[in-house]
Design an enzyme around this catalytic site. Structure first.
Site, short mmCIF file in Angstrom:
data_model
loop_
_atom_site.label_atom_id
_atom_site.label_comp_id
_atom_site.label_asym_id
_atom_site.label_seq_id
_atom_site.Cartn_x
_atom_site.Cartn_y
_atom_site.Cartn_z
N HIS A 188 -5.77 1.68 -4.37
CA HIS A 188 -5.03 1.48 -3.33
C HIS A 188 -4.56 -0.27 -3.80
CE1 HIS A 188 -7.56 -1.13 -0.52
NE2 HIS A 188 -8.36 -0.86 -1.81
N HIS A 213 -2.80 0.98 6.84
CA HIS A 213 -3.08 1.05 5.54
C HIS A 213 -3.00 2.45 4.84
CE1 HIS A 213 -4.25 -1.06 2.02
NE2 HIS A 213 -5.14 -0.25 1.71
N CYS A 216 0.89 -1.19 -0.01
CA CYS A 216 -0.13 0.03 0.11
C CYS A 216 0.75 1.23 -0.02
CB CYS A 216 -0.99 0.05 1.15
SG CYS A 216 -0.03 -0.14 2.55
#
Length: 393
Positions: free
Chosen positions: A368, A356, A308
């Site tokens: 993402h 994240h 990420c």
């Protein structure tokens, strides 16, 4: 007299039946014992529900995400430390070269004195492996020329500097060793969490997997509904802002020259700033869209796969902005913004531990790199609990 026949009954032999009686008794005892154990045994633990499995798997993926950020942090620190160690070793080598050159110069002085017939203490000093013991001898120093004294002073300084660099390099190497140990630990933690998650999923039946997929679809649908609601709110807010701006422009008169000038100046500045950010955001999103479909791989920074924070770092690099490697450091860059004020290009962070991150693309959606086993994709920002958002530039 003839013998009388015996009327006594013959004795019944029991040997053949005794073992059978014993076996029957043992069998009965065993049955009784088993019945008692069955009656008193604790009830078997029920199998986890699909909802519990989903929660467990999501938790493991999240823990793997946190461990991935630890890995990224340790890897970044290790690389930085390696560069520092290399620089220190190079500096130590340069100091050693200077020290050796000064030692050779002192040797030349000693040779000259030897040829001139004046060897005694001065030559001994010049040729000694450890001349430190001679440095405080005033008689020796007084017999040297100013150039020789400077050479000795330089030698002493370079000795100290070389020793200091060696100590610094040794400490830096120790730090590097610790960083590499943290790197190995984080890597093992990631692998363990992912292995446990895969093991849980592999035990599900086809029917259970179908039910799990249905739960995921419901979760995604709810997240999308929230994204659409945010998009409506943002559109309404923009329309209101545009209307207010038009009214303000229409209401300007000659009597408000000073205020109008100030307002125009501020507005122009804001517009220029917004335009500059929008230009960068376009580059960021163009890069991010081009990565859609590429696999998530923990610790990866491209170009064939990403985690990420690796994706967000690479995307903003396209716009000329250098972001740190981890989510924990990226969240500290730029300006914090509220969810309602998000603009394309902003970074959205998730979970309390900030494990994240995704790139906001507008209308409540983001691009993402989700998790192991998934590819880079567009998704609602409400798919996970939001921690906060930043505008990096």
């Amino acid at each position: 007299m003839p013998a009388l026949a015996s009327h006594r009954k013959p004795r019944t032999r029991l040997r053949a039946t005794t073992p059978a009686v014993g076996l029957t008794t043992a069998a009965l005892a065993s049955v009784t014992l088993l019945s008692t154990q069955t009656a008193t045994a604790a009830p078997a633990k029920p199998a986890p529900t699909i909802e519990e499995v989903q929660k467990k798997v999501d938790g493991l993926f999240r823990q793997a995400g946190t461990a991935t950020q630890k890995y990224n942090e340790a890897k970044s620190a290790s690389a930085k430390q390696r560069d520092e160690v290399d620089a220190l070793l190079k500096a130590a080598a340069e100091r050693a070269d200077k020290l050796n050159e000064t030692r050779r110069e002192l040797g030349r002085y000693a040779t000259a004195q030897y040829r001139g017939g004046s060897i005694a203490p001065t030559a001994t000093f010049f040729l000694a492996d450890d001349p430190q013991s001679y440095f405080d001898q005033d008689q020796l120093m007084s017999r040297m020329t100013s150039r020789q004294q400077k050479a000795v002073a330089d030698f002493r300084t370079q000795q100290r500097e070389a020793a200091a660099k060696r100590v610094e390099a040794t400490k830096s190497l120790q730090t590097l060793t610790e960083s590499q140990a943290e790197l190995r630990t984080s890597k093992q933690e990631v692998q363990e969490k992912l292995s446990e998650a895969r093991s849980l999923l592999s035990k599900l039946t086809a029917e259970e997997k179908a039910r799990l997929a249905e739960l995921e679809r419901k979760k995604e649908a709810e997240a999308k509904r929230k994204a659409e609601e945010l998009a409506r709110q943002q559109a309404a807010a923009k329309a209101e802002a545009d209307r207010a701006a038009k009214e303000a422009a229409a209401g300007q008169g000659t009597g408000s020259g000073t205020d109008s000038g100030t307002g125009t100046g501020t507005g122009t500045g804001g517009t220029g700033s917004d335009a500059g950010y929008a230009s960068k955001a376009e580059k960021v999103l163009a890069f991010a869209r081009a990565q859609i479909g590429k696999p998530y791989v923990w610790g990866a920074t491209g170009p064939s796969s990403y985690d990420c924070s690796g994706l967000t770092q690479a995307a903003w690099k396209e716009a000329g902005v250098t972001l740190p490697r981890t989510t924990w450091d990226q969240v500290k860059v730029g300006t914090r913004v509220a969810t309602a004020d998000l603009q394309p290009g902003d970074l959205v962070f998730f979970y309390d531990d900030i494990s994240h991150v995704g790139i906001y693309k507008g209308d409540g959606m983001m691009i993402h790199a989700p998790k192991p086993g998934a590819n880079v994709r567009e998704e609602s920002i409400y798919y996970m609990p939001i921690y906060g958002s930043v505008r990096p530039a």
